[in-house]
Design an enzyme around this catalytic site. Sequence first.
Site, mmCIF file in Angstrom:
data_model
loop_
_atom_site.group_PDB
_atom_site.id
_atom_site.type_symbol
_atom_site.label_atom_id
_atom_site.label_comp_id
_atom_site.label_asym_id
_atom_site.label_seq_id
_atom_site.Cartn_x
_atom_site.Cartn_y
_atom_site.Cartn_z
ATOM 1 C CG HIS A 21 -3.714 -10.644 -2.717
ATOM 2 N ND1 HIS A 21 -4.413 -10.136 -1.868
ATOM 3 C CD2 HIS A 21 -2.417 -10.285 -2.923
ATOM 4 C CE1 HIS A 21 -3.636 -9.352 -1.085
ATOM 5 N NE2 HIS A 21 -2.483 -9.249 -1.747
ATOM 6 C CD GLU A 61 -0.187 -8.721 5.943
ATOM 7 O OE1 GLU A 61 1.264 -8.152 5.976
ATOM 8 O OE2 GLU A 61 -0.416 -9.157 4.961
ATOM 9 C CB SER A 84 5.913 -6.347 -4.013
ATOM 10 O OG SER A 84 5.133 -5.150 -4.367
ATOM 11 C CB CYS A 105 -2.158 -10.944 1.599
ATOM 12 S SG CYS A 105 -1.729 -9.425 1.563
HETATM 13 P P1 HMG Z 1 4.170 3.862 -7.550
HETATM 14 O O1 HMG Z 1 5.795 3.804 -8.053
HETATM 15 O O2 HMG Z 1 4.099 5.429 -6.972
HETATM 16 O O3 HMG Z 1 3.399 3.941 -8.965
HETATM 17 O O4 HMG Z 1 3.511 2.975 -6.895
HETATM 18 P P2 HMG Z 1 3.839 3.839 -10.551
HETATM 19 O O5 HMG Z 1 4.700 5.021 -10.877
HETATM 20 O O6 HMG Z 1 4.351 2.344 -10.662
HETATM 21 O O7 HMG Z 1 2.491 3.944 -11.345
HETATM 22 C C1 HMG Z 1 1.308 2.956 -10.964
HETATM 23 C C2 HMG Z 1 0.528 2.753 -12.329
HETATM 24 O O8 HMG Z 1 -0.098 3.983 -12.704
HETATM 25 C C3 HMG Z 1 1.626 2.688 -13.368
HETATM 26 O O9 HMG Z 1 0.766 1.873 -14.184
HETATM 27 C C4 HMG Z 1 1.683 3.814 -13.947
HETATM 28 O O10 HMG Z 1 1.923 3.765 -15.605
HETATM 29 C C5 HMG Z 1 0.242 4.395 -14.063
HETATM 30 P P3 HMG Z 1 1.558 0.264 -14.819
HETATM 31 O O11 HMG Z 1 2.740 0.624 -15.457
HETATM 32 O O12 HMG Z 1 1.886 -0.344 -13.442
HETATM 33 O O13 HMG Z 1 0.400 -0.602 -15.367
HETATM 34 N N1 HMG Z 1 -0.137 5.881 -13.927
HETATM 35 C C6 HMG Z 1 -1.090 6.561 -14.565
HETATM 36 N N2 HMG Z 1 -2.078 6.052 -15.155
HETATM 37 C C7 HMG Z 1 -3.006 6.810 -15.662
HETATM 38 N N3 HMG Z 1 -2.753 8.080 -15.655
HETATM 39 C C8 HMG Z 1 -1.770 8.554 -15.072
HETATM 40 C C9 HMG Z 1 -0.766 7.801 -14.345
HETATM 41 N N4 HMG Z 1 0.447 8.007 -13.795
HETATM 42 C C10 HMG Z 1 0.962 6.885 -13.594
HETATM 43 N N5 HMG Z 1 -1.617 10.031 -14.974
HETATM 44 C C11 HMG Z 1 3.071 0.842 -6.143
HETATM 45 C C12 HMG Z 1 2.962 1.933 -7.148
HETATM 46 C C13 HMG Z 1 2.115 -0.217 -6.263
HETATM 47 C C14 HMG Z 1 4.549 -0.018 -6.316
HETATM 48 C C15 HMG Z 1 2.929 1.297 -4.526
HETATM 49 O O14 HMG Z 1 1.412 1.896 -4.389
HETATM 50 C C16 HMG Z 1 3.186 0.107 -3.860
HETATM 51 O O15 HMG Z 1 4.354 0.134 -3.314
HETATM 52 N N6 HMG Z 1 2.164 -0.339 -3.208
HETATM 53 C C17 HMG Z 1 2.384 -1.596 -1.879
HETATM 54 C C18 HMG Z 1 2.744 -2.843 -2.581
HETATM 55 C C19 HMG Z 1 1.893 -3.625 -3.218
HETATM 56 O O16 HMG Z 1 0.632 -3.579 -3.358
HETATM 57 N N7 HMG Z 1 2.274 -4.792 -4.209
HETATM 58 C C20 HMG Z 1 1.564 -5.337 -4.883
HETATM 59 C C21 HMG Z 1 2.171 -6.768 -5.241
HETATM 60 S S1 HMG Z 1 2.637 -7.580 -3.405
HETATM 61 C C22 HMG Z 1 0.746 -8.255 -2.838
HETATM 62 O O17 HMG Z 1 0.050 -8.108 -3.394
HETATM 63 C C23 HMG Z 1 1.273 -8.659 -1.286
HETATM 64 C C24 HMG Z 1 0.719 -7.459 -0.596
HETATM 65 O O18 HMG Z 1 -0.724 -7.465 -0.324
HETATM 66 C C25 HMG Z 1 1.112 -7.701 0.892
HETATM 67 C C26 HMG Z 1 0.862 -9.010 1.732
HETATM 68 O O19 HMG Z 1 1.181 -9.996 1.153
HETATM 69 O O20 HMG Z 1 0.912 -9.111 2.784
HETATM 70 C C27 HMG Z 1 0.964 -5.955 -0.670
#
Ligand code: HMG
Length: 424
Positions: free
Chosen positions: A258, A104, A226, A136
């Site tokens: 994935h 992609e 996502s 992906c």
């Molecule tokens: P965010 O909003 O900054 O993070 O972005 P958050 O507030 O959701 O925190 C993440 C995790 O860290 C949470 O854990 C928090 O509790 C924890 P969870 O509740 O999820 O289990 N946390 C802590 N843990 C320990 N100590 C601390 C602490 N603080 C917080 N101090 C997000 C996170 C993944 C949303 C962002 O990075 C993002 O948008 N990433 C890109 C999208 C993505 O990867 N999505 C995955 C599913 S889609 C997919 O897989 C397809 C893809 O590969 C693309 C394709 O297909 O081409 C992306």
Amino acid sequence: MGRRFKLAFLSGKSWSHSFIKEFYSMSAGIDKIAFFTSPYFIDMTDLANARGEDPNKYLIGIGQQKQAVIPPTQDVVTLAANAASSILTPADKASIDMVILGTESGIDNSKAAAIYVQSLLGISKRARSFEVKQACYGGTAGIQMGMDHLRSHPTSKVLVIASDIARYGLNTPGEVTQGGGAVAMLLTADPRILVIEDKTAFHSDNIMDFWRPLYRREALVDGHYSNNVYVDFFNQTWRDYQNRYQLAIDDFNALIFHLPYPKMGLKALRSIVHESHHPTQLMAAFDAAKTYNSQVGNLYTGSLYLSLLSLLANDTMLKPHDRIGLFSYGSGAQGEFYSARIGDGVKPDDLRQQLNSQLNNRRQLTIAEYEALYETSLPLDGGDRTFDTRTDHSPYILKGRIDNRRQYEYQNGETGSKKEQPAK
Ligand code: HMG
């Protein structure tokens, strides 16, 4: 080709019902597999400090330790060529009749990256060569197409490469989930690494969780949405697979995913692991299967297959013929859950040695160096450009662009002496 099938084939045995059945149940899958990524990385504690985040959010909350930084001298063509060149013999190159590149992060809206790779590596021109896109999911689409081709052409060899560069932008929530690299897989009959079963379930829907319009270098993403859709698609395809084939979680020795980031696969696994009578084994297998992903980051199409490599190299319980489940997800969205059996020829020590040596030999960048590399690329509006290639000693590199043509080069050996790779 299975020995009985080969004998029947050579003896000109007629196509009886049982022969056709055997033909379609022949074993095929991944015979060779290799990974390649950039020679540079950043440490997630450094990134967290630079972004004013608690490092544990990245290290534990996301599950990421390091992230590959892809320099401008690498694109999906060179990453793919570098991955595939390490496994292909001259005999393979002569007999491959299909090259599929899932990406992609394509470099052209018309010409397939697969054509460049085929030429750089000197793969036979008597091949179908093309690119596949669905976020992906492209690598898995390539594998399933390659398997269909092998089922009707059992003496063929199919090269499938998943190659990508994950970019969300500096100072964005997605930045911690960037990365990049390529996984190359040679599909054949009688494979040594992974026998892919003809058992699969898929699900697609038109949703806006992640996308990248043509005018953007970075993805747009609705991150939390996502995450939820990913788990929903996993559950849909898992239930559908179980209903179709009457198999339960205890029929699997490992489930792999994935991995846009390691915690994501863990969330999916946790949603069903209570169904298992051996949850500790599945959790241990998952731990092994995230090993290299946590050092590289998201490589989009290749992430599931880097997780497969992590599993094969680091799991201490798996044996030949054990069944594993693979969940592929591509935003937008397409999900697929399919199954496979571990092959007879997996050599975990060799795989570990190769991957560790590649990843341990990378150079760590400061956040300032990473940001400078991140901002350097071929201008989207055209124009000539030459990159400084002196520090990238990868075999295949992108030198720049002249007259709208990308300039690729093969560097012969580690001294950096260079020669053009002749196109065959
Ligand atoms: P965010 O909003 O900054 O993070 O972005 P958050 O507030 O959701 O925190 C993440 C995790 O860290 C949470 O854990 C928090 O509790 C924890 P969870 O509740 O999820 O289990 N946390 C802590 N843990 C320990 N100590 C601390 C602490 N603080 C917080 N101090 C997000 C996170 C993944 C949303 C962002 O990075 C993002 O948008 N990433 C890109 C999208 C993505 O990867 N999505 C995955 C599913 S889609 C997919 O897989 C397809 C893809 O590969 C693309 C394709 O297909 O081409 C992306």
